[in-house]
Design a protein around this motif. Sequence first.
Motif, PDB file in Angstrom:
ATOM      1  N   HIS A 150     -26.467  35.074 -25.534  1.00 55.93           N
ATOM      2  CA  HIS A 150     -25.970  33.785 -25.046  1.00 55.93           C
ATOM      3  C   HIS A 150     -27.040  32.698 -25.194  1.00 55.93           C
ATOM      4  O   HIS A 150     -28.117  32.816 -24.622  1.00 55.93           O
ATOM      5  N   SER A 157     -21.668  32.589 -27.210  1.00 53.37           N
ATOM      6  CA  SER A 157     -21.904  34.025 -27.319  1.00 53.37           C
ATOM      7  C   SER A 157     -21.532  34.429 -28.746  1.00 53.37           C
ATOM      8  O   SER A 157     -20.407  34.184 -29.188  1.00 53.37           O
ATOM      9  N   SER A 204     -19.564  25.920 -23.885  1.00 55.75           N
ATOM     10  CA  SER A 204     -20.344  25.695 -25.099  1.00 55.75           C
ATOM     11  C   SER A 204     -20.875  24.261 -25.176  1.00 55.75           C
ATOM     12  O   SER A 204     -20.166  23.306 -24.832  1.00 55.75           O
TER      13      SER A 204
END
Length: 276
Positions: free
Chosen positions: A237, A242, A258
């Motif tokens: 991460h 991810s 994100s």
Amino acid sequence: MSLEIYWKKALEQTRLSIDDESLYPLKTDIITRDLYEKDDFIIRKLDTSKFNKKKIYGPKQNPFCPWEKILEIDKIGDNHQLILNKYPVQKGHILLITNEWKPQNGWLDIKDWRAIQQVNKDTSGLWFFNSSPIAGASQPHRHFQLLRRSKGEISCPREKWFLEMNSYQDLDSKLKKNIIVSKFNFLENPSYLFEFYLELCNKLGLGDPMSDKKPIYPYNILITNKWIAIIKRKNDHIHGFSINGLGFAGYLLVTENSNINYLKKFGPEKLLESFV
């Protein structure tokens, strides 16, 4: 010419599993052009408007031991089973799992390669393997993943990059230092495929089963009918992303966590460098 029996069964089981509410396709929207101009990445945003977290995440027991019968596609030899991915982004996302417990972070063995080859003779495409949570694996039980591709269809957006990687002159490329790519022929004997995998792992610095109980570093594998790539990993991460093996293949998934601004400013390849 292959009959694609496994693929046809996968589509039929997908229909049955959705009707039975045992399979939950994840809805995504392609937002590549909002963030990126080239064609070597496909960027999707996960639609969480109908995201049932209780159903999606579910209990934490091993979902492959036993696997859900409604997701079953076919038996592969004596040691492996084909099932559907319960939460697919692409329709007919196939998993090849070991019948009995085997660790995802252990060395792959000749039985694994024999099973992969058997499936690929009938239904082929982009294979990927994530060796541990740091490499993006969601389950510790050994499983390989297959996204079926039609004959002549490009395996992934980054295929050209992998085919040409060894000719790049940028010796300081962080990706190049942590990725090994080679031509690959699925028609070789399974013993050869197994030994070739060990050879590539050794060259990349992942160790050797003769001296290391498990691979020294987390890693991803990408396999097509033309090439194989192994990626040595450091992180999972970063910047709210991810990344598993599909990220290196050119498929990025954006979630509400994100950092879109980072991706837009620096680009997806720079993002990948953060993970090796």
